[in-house]
Design an enzyme around this catalytic site. Sequence first.
Site, short mmCIF file in Angstrom:
data_model
loop_
_atom_site.label_atom_id
_atom_site.label_comp_id
_atom_site.label_asym_id
_atom_site.label_seq_id
_atom_site.Cartn_x
_atom_site.Cartn_y
_atom_site.Cartn_z
N GLU A 498 0.56 -1.17 0.07
CA GLU A 498 -0.75 0.03 -0.22
C GLU A 498 0.69 1.53 -0.03
OE1 GLU A 498 -3.17 0.19 2.57
OE2 GLU A 498 -4.17 -1.89 2.34
C1 LIG Z 1 2.82 -9.62 0.52
C2 LIG Z 1 2.95 -8.73 -1.05
C3 LIG Z 1 0.93 -8.48 -0.44
C4 LIG Z 1 0.57 -7.37 -1.49
N1 LIG Z 1 -0.75 -7.31 -1.86
C5 LIG Z 1 -1.32 -7.02 -3.01
C6 LIG Z 1 -2.99 -7.04 -3.62
O1 LIG Z 1 -3.39 -7.47 -2.95
N2 LIG Z 1 -3.00 -6.17 -4.56
C7 LIG Z 1 -1.75 -5.22 -4.83
O2 LIG Z 1 -2.55 -4.71 -6.08
N3 LIG Z 1 -0.83 -4.89 -5.29
C8 LIG Z 1 -0.28 -5.76 -3.61
N4 LIG Z 1 0.79 -5.70 -3.34
C9 LIG Z 1 2.09 -4.68 -4.06
C10 LIG Z 1 2.21 -3.49 -3.40
O3 LIG Z 1 1.39 -2.52 -2.68
C11 LIG Z 1 3.53 -3.55 -4.12
O4 LIG Z 1 4.33 -4.54 -4.15
C12 LIG Z 1 3.87 -2.36 -3.41
O5 LIG Z 1 3.03 -1.03 -4.07
C13 LIG Z 1 5.75 -1.99 -3.92
O6 LIG Z 1 6.34 -2.80 -5.35
P1 LIG Z 1 7.20 -3.20 -5.96
O7 LIG Z 1 7.26 -4.03 -4.88
O8 LIG Z 1 7.81 -3.50 -6.70
O9 LIG Z 1 8.69 -2.54 -5.59
P2 LIG Z 1 9.20 -1.16 -6.40
O10 LIG Z 1 8.15 -0.48 -6.90
O11 LIG Z 1 10.19 -1.65 -7.07
O12 LIG Z 1 9.88 -0.31 -5.01
C14 LIG Z 1 11.19 -0.96 -5.31
C15 LIG Z 1 11.62 0.47 -4.05
O13 LIG Z 1 11.89 1.42 -4.72
C16 LIG Z 1 11.48 2.22 -3.71
N5 LIG Z 1 10.59 3.29 -4.71
C17 LIG Z 1 10.25 2.98 -6.05
N6 LIG Z 1 9.93 4.32 -6.38
C18 LIG Z 1 10.26 5.88 -5.55
C19 LIG Z 1 10.29 7.01 -5.51
N7 LIG Z 1 9.86 7.63 -6.41
N8 LIG Z 1 10.91 7.86 -4.73
C20 LIG Z 1 11.68 7.15 -3.76
N9 LIG Z 1 11.29 5.37 -3.29
C21 LIG Z 1 10.68 4.65 -4.35
C22 LIG Z 1 10.65 1.77 -2.93
O14 LIG Z 1 9.37 2.72 -2.16
C23 LIG Z 1 10.85 0.44 -2.60
O15 LIG Z 1 11.61 0.75 -1.69
C24 LIG Z 1 1.69 -6.36 -2.41
C25 LIG Z 1 2.51 -7.07 -2.18
C26 LIG Z 1 3.32 -8.26 -1.28
C27 LIG Z 1 4.60 -8.15 -1.16
#
Ligand SMILES: Cc1cc2nc3c(=O)[nH]c(=O)nc-3n(C[C@H](O)[C@H](O)[C@H](O)COP(=O)(O)OP(=O)(O)OC[C@H]3O[C@@H](n4cnc5c(N)ncnc54)[C@H](O)[C@@H]3O)c2cc1C
Length: 818
Positions: A498
């Site tokens: 989230e």
């Molecule tokens: C266990 C689990 C449950 C989940 N449940 C759902 C669900 O039910 N439905 C759904 O749709 N999604 C779900 N998600 C997805 C979750 O919301 C995403 O994992 C989250 O949005 C981050 O995306 P990512 O993991 O690809 O990280 P990335 O987007 O690749 O980010 C990697 C890092 O970069 C940082 N970052 C990215 N952009 C910026 C910026 N502009 N400035 C500074 N830092 C930045 C992030 O903070 C993070 O630390 C779930 C994820 C997990 C792991």
Amino acid sequence: MEIFLWILALVAVIGVIAYHRQSLLVASAATAVWLAVGQFVLNVPAWSWAIWAAIALPLNVTAIRQALFSRAMLNAYRKIMPEMSSTERDAISAGTTWWEGELFRGNPDWSMLHNYPAPVLSAEEQAFIDGPVETVCKMTNDFEITHERADLPPEIWQYLKDNGFFAMIIKKQYGGLEFSAYAQSYVLQKLATVSGVLASTVGVPNSLGPGELLQHYGTEAQKDHYLPRLAKGLEIPCFALTSPEAGSDAGAIPDRGTVCMGEWQGKQVLGMRLTWNKRYITLAPVATVLGLAFKLDDPEQLLGGEKELGITCALIPTDIQGVDIGRRHFPLNVPFQNGPTRGDDVFVPIDYIIGGEKMAGQGWRMLVECLSVGRGITLPANATGGAKLAAMSSSAYARVRRQFKVPIGYLEGIEEPLARIAGNAYLMDGAANLTTTAIDMGEKPSVISAIVKYHLTDRGQKAMIDAMDIHGGKGICMGPSNYLARGYQGAPIAVTVEGANILTRSMIIYGQGAIRCHPYVLAELEAASLSDQRKALADFDKAVFGHIGFAISNVFRSIWFGWGGYRFSKSPQRDATAQYYRQLNRYSANLALLSDIAMATLGGSLKRRERVSARLGDMLSELYLCSAALKRYDNDGRPAEDLPLLQWALEDSLAKLRVALRDLLDNFPVAGVGSLMKALIMPLGLPSKRMGDKLDHKVAKLVMTPSETRDRLGHMSFLTDCDNNPLGTLQTTLNDIIAAEELVAKVSKAKGQKVPFIWLDRIADEGLEMGVLSEADAQLLRRAEIGRMKAINVDDFDSDELVADKSTIPQKATKNAA
Ligand SMILES: Cc1cc2nc3c(=O)[nH]c(=O)nc-3n(C[C@H](O)[C@H](O)[C@H](O)COP(=O)(O)OP(=O)(O)OC[C@H]3O[C@@H](n4cnc5c(N)ncnc54)[C@H](O)[C@@H]3O)c2cc1C
């Protein structure tokens, strides 16, 4: 000399007027009076009236002001106005502002905070927490769930469905529980002290997902069909936004839908062909209905509008041909149902769009609006539950576990992390409650929900790390008697979902806060984008001159406060908390001033200056968290015994705020601005003192001793002493151990030597023999010994039990092998 003093007094008059945020007209009148006094008493030259008139008249006469200043400013503003994508605009305009707006504006009205109602549970909500929630907690064996089954057992799934756990947000007319946000938060907190899998499984359907979206945007037919089924648990929902290519940048999802005609149940109907590849979707492996976000195109303009409609949300039954679900991810040994879902060219009718075809392309706005609410409840509640678990377990364990002949909690080294856990748990409960108060008052607090999402999950994770350190090997060795390790392992999940925390801190809190909370910036942006030039000028003039007055006020307030004047600023209380309200007045004025400075000097590039944004966001966040702790103290009836916890929370947050402020000015990207601001707003520096050791000591002592304060700290944790709940058993042992200490002292006195605090059962026998203990005393000592050993001991396993793939276990050679 007299003239010099008169000029100084004139500046002071302007300062007082600015401090109190009086209008331009009042300022003009007051300076005129002062000029008249100067002329009468000191013979100030008559031409000084010409200067006054040259400044005051154009500023006070709207037509002249607009012609001379506002028009040019509007033109310049339009040139430098930051470009905003439609997704950014939706994110900024979604949701509402509340108490954080007051903190952002430099002059918080504390009566407003204290007039918000103290949240209370209805009789029905309380009965649910005491009944079904207590029961399901007793049914839960987290080690069985996480290690043996990798799922909730079927009877818990059924119990959750039968008792409406998935229907807390669903309205009563559809068979739901329709609980307040406050009640939802406490249900989730209690579940989180027992099992992360349980809390996540219940949390997700009640957060952003089909239920929430349907209630806000669904057509009547969709609501009538789905909501009663969701309420009864006949449908299991999930919400799929994230794709491999689009995580944090969720607006960039590559998943597509195309409007077209197609065959549906033997007829040609208007519909969409959908192709998606989603991952990380909670409950997807067991979902019966998929809330799907995708970008919708209408190349043949069958809907009569644009060709590219944008992000759209639809409900897709998972039994439709072409929908692929069922496989699972394995999130950090906290195996709630989570996995990928894919669909290839899946055709569904157009009325599967949530809200019907009129909502095609409205998905992003829907998501952001619902996120403002859900993000403020579920994850903050889970994190607060985790922090309470850390507090109630660590404080009891630190009193029961002895090393170097004393309870480890008496050691100064342990006092520090123990106080940190307790102070944070206190603050987090206050912040969770203040946020749910806002939601229950009908707000959609987009900025606050981002603040609590980030700060509570961050503090929750740190509390788990501290708890693990205090528990040593007891926290590390896993098994049914370990109540910490899964929470510790799973803490990064709440940090990531989230809105991952780094992103939330760097972009979202201040990015939304700056525009939403500022009293004039949004009005300026809106005025500048108007095509009606007369209205644009009139609106811009009003906003920009309001803004200038606001900025001048913040300069004077910050300067005055920097010289110690904040000590005389308003506080709603006269007790030990007064100094904190006054410090918050100071930093609130600083935030308002520095916000304007950052916007004025960095303009549109501010959104790329993530560190500036993060530090200003930290200031706003800590102001909010402090006020939440103060409000909690008030809601609790201002119990003097809880004061050390409140003081700890406030001192810690203020120290963090000062770090953010210093770092911001030390690293300000425009040369000279940081130094100038430091000279202006902190001429005497900033208090450098962090938490006093004495306060740590007080807090640690307070939470290691059963009391009403300790009960309030653990409020809504599952502390019942029953099977499968070593945390509850530990609380009973804490009471027994404290009582046992007196008895052991009696035996020591009778023996004339200090008896070591081990083998309490043997001490019981000795005491009985010597006639210094009664049978009841001896019973207590024996019980305390059993509890003590349970608290100290860890589980061990047959080697084969730990091997997941049993086929890799070498066959044991038997003695009589042929
Ligand atoms: C266990 C689990 C449950 C989940 N449940 C759902 C669900 O039910 N439905 C759904 O749709 N999604 C779900 N998600 C997805 C979750 O919301 C995403 O994992 C989250 O949005 C981050 O995306 P990512 O993991 O690809 O990280 P990335 O987007 O690749 O980010 C990697 C890092 O970069 C940082 N970052 C990215 N952009 C910026 C910026 N502009 N400035 C500074 N830092 C930045 C992030 O903070 C993070 O630390 C779930 C994820 C997990 C792991």
